[in-house]
Design a protein around this motif. Structure first.
Motif, mmCIF file in Angstrom:
data_model
loop_
_atom_site.group_PDB
_atom_site.id
_atom_site.type_symbol
_atom_site.label_atom_id
_atom_site.label_comp_id
_atom_site.label_asym_id
_atom_site.label_seq_id
_atom_site.Cartn_x
_atom_site.Cartn_y
_atom_site.Cartn_z
ATOM 1 N N MET A 17 -1.954 -13.426 -30.657
ATOM 2 C CA MET A 17 -3.377 -13.672 -30.420
ATOM 3 C C MET A 17 -4.134 -13.807 -31.737
ATOM 4 O O MET A 17 -5.015 -14.660 -31.871
ATOM 5 C CB MET A 17 -3.978 -12.572 -29.550
ATOM 6 N N LYS A 18 -3.800 -12.963 -32.719
ATOM 7 C CA LYS A 18 -4.459 -13.051 -34.019
ATOM 8 C C LYS A 18 -4.187 -14.394 -34.684
ATOM 9 O O LYS A 18 -5.080 -15.010 -35.239
ATOM 10 C CB LYS A 18 -3.990 -11.921 -34.947
ATOM 11 N N ILE A 19 -2.951 -14.832 -34.612
ATOM 12 C CA ILE A 19 -2.590 -16.104 -35.229
ATOM 13 C C ILE A 19 -3.246 -17.261 -34.483
ATOM 14 O O ILE A 19 -3.731 -18.213 -35.104
ATOM 15 C CB ILE A 19 -1.061 -16.266 -35.296
ATOM 16 N N ALA A 20 -3.300 -17.188 -33.166
ATOM 17 C CA ALA A 20 -3.915 -18.259 -32.373
ATOM 18 C C ALA A 20 -5.376 -18.460 -32.754
ATOM 19 O O ALA A 20 -5.869 -19.592 -32.795
ATOM 20 C CB ALA A 20 -3.788 -17.940 -30.883
ATOM 21 N N LYS A 21 -6.082 -17.388 -33.076
ATOM 22 C CA LYS A 21 -7.493 -17.486 -33.448
ATOM 23 C C LYS A 21 -7.696 -18.306 -34.717
ATOM 24 O O LYS A 21 -8.760 -18.877 -34.931
ATOM 25 C CB LYS A 21 -8.089 -16.091 -33.634
ATOM 26 N N LEU A 22 -6.669 -18.389 -35.560
ATOM 27 C CA LEU A 22 -6.790 -19.159 -36.799
ATOM 28 C C LEU A 22 -6.895 -20.659 -36.535
ATOM 29 O O LEU A 22 -7.278 -21.417 -37.425
ATOM 30 C CB LEU A 22 -5.610 -18.864 -37.728
ATOM 31 N N ALA A 23 -6.578 -21.091 -35.329
ATOM 32 C CA ALA A 23 -6.730 -22.501 -34.985
ATOM 33 C C ALA A 23 -8.205 -22.898 -34.957
ATOM 34 O O ALA A 23 -8.523 -24.083 -34.972
ATOM 35 C CB ALA A 23 -6.072 -22.789 -33.647
ATOM 36 N N CYS A 24 -9.094 -21.912 -34.954
ATOM 37 C CA CYS A 24 -10.540 -22.167 -34.932
ATOM 38 C C CYS A 24 -11.169 -22.049 -36.318
ATOM 39 O O CYS A 24 -12.384 -21.954 -36.440
ATOM 40 C CB CYS A 24 -11.229 -21.203 -33.971
ATOM 41 N N LEU A 25 -10.347 -22.067 -37.358
ATOM 42 C CA LEU A 25 -10.879 -21.991 -38.717
ATOM 43 C C LEU A 25 -11.672 -23.244 -39.062
ATOM 44 O O LEU A 25 -11.327 -24.352 -38.633
ATOM 45 C CB LEU A 25 -9.741 -21.855 -39.733
ATOM 46 N N ASP A 26 -12.677 -23.062 -39.870
ATOM 47 C CA ASP A 26 -13.471 -24.160 -40.404
ATOM 48 C C ASP A 26 -12.534 -25.179 -41.064
ATOM 49 O O ASP A 26 -11.684 -24.798 -41.867
ATOM 50 C CB ASP A 26 -14.449 -23.581 -41.431
ATOM 51 N N PRO A 27 -12.656 -26.453 -40.735
ATOM 52 C CA PRO A 27 -11.790 -27.466 -41.353
ATOM 53 C C PRO A 27 -11.862 -27.472 -42.885
ATOM 54 O O PRO A 27 -10.871 -27.779 -43.548
ATOM 55 C CB PRO A 27 -12.305 -28.787 -40.776
ATOM 56 N N ASP A 28 -13.010 -27.107 -43.447
ATOM 57 C CA ASP A 28 -13.131 -27.028 -44.907
ATOM 58 C C ASP A 28 -12.241 -25.921 -45.468
ATOM 59 O O ASP A 28 -11.661 -26.055 -46.541
ATOM 60 C CB ASP A 28 -14.578 -26.791 -45.338
ATOM 61 N N ILE A 29 -12.142 -24.804 -44.743
ATOM 62 C CA ILE A 29 -11.283 -23.695 -45.170
ATOM 63 C C ILE A 29 -9.825 -24.130 -45.103
ATOM 64 O O ILE A 29 -9.051 -23.881 -46.023
ATOM 65 C CB ILE A 29 -11.531 -22.432 -44.308
ATOM 66 N N VAL A 30 -9.461 -24.807 -44.012
ATOM 67 C CA VAL A 30 -8.080 -25.290 -43.859
ATOM 68 C C VAL A 30 -7.746 -26.255 -44.992
ATOM 69 O O VAL A 30 -6.683 -26.149 -45.618
ATOM 70 C CB VAL A 30 -7.871 -25.950 -42.478
ATOM 71 N N ALA A 31 -8.653 -27.185 -45.283
ATOM 72 C CA ALA A 31 -8.419 -28.156 -46.363
ATOM 73 C C ALA A 31 -8.273 -27.451 -47.704
ATOM 74 O O ALA A 31 -7.397 -27.805 -48.514
ATOM 75 C CB ALA A 31 -9.550 -29.172 -46.409
ATOM 76 N N ALA A 32 -9.103 -26.447 -47.948
ATOM 77 C CA ALA A 32 -9.016 -25.704 -49.207
ATOM 78 C C ALA A 32 -7.667 -25.001 -49.325
ATOM 79 O O ALA A 32 -7.047 -25.007 -50.397
ATOM 80 C CB ALA A 32 -10.158 -24.687 -49.298
#
Length: 107
Positions: A58-73
């Motif tokens: 569940m904790k890992i699944a929530k990371l799918a909602c990260l800000d795209p800018d954070i993911v890109a960084a």
């Protein structure tokens, strides 16, 4: 401990690609796909079928909602030096992207 090697010139940003953070982001997308592909199954059932810890899943699944800018960084190695996979999972991330950036040290 991390070894930080300065960029060749002061105008270049330091980039430190963290493959474990990238793998965590990829895993979050995989888990979210499993959840959406199996609407009749709860996360505890999916976790049990895979022999995984439901809480961690569940904790890992929530990371799918990260800000795209954070993911890109993260993918480009521009994340804050103190951001680790453990810290990313330990934080209770808000849904608002601006709050996520503040919580994770992105400015």
């Amino acid at each position: 401990m991390r070894l930080v090697i300065p960029a060749p010139s002061s105008g270049d940003a330091i980039q430190m690609r963290d493959d474990k953070l990238i793998a965590l982001i990829a895993e979050s997308r995989t888990i979210m796909a499993q959840i959406t592909d199996n609407p009749g199954k709860s996360i505890p059932i999916l976790a049990a079928e895979q022999g995984r810890c439901r809480v961690r899943m569940m904790k890992i699944a929530k990371l799918a909602c990260l800000d795209p800018d954070i993911v890109a960084a993260i993918v480009n190695g521009r994340q804050p030096l103190k951001l680790t996979p453990a810290k990313l999972l330990a934080n209770e991330l808000p849904l608002a992207w601006a709050e996520q950036k503040r919580t994770l040290g992105f400015g």
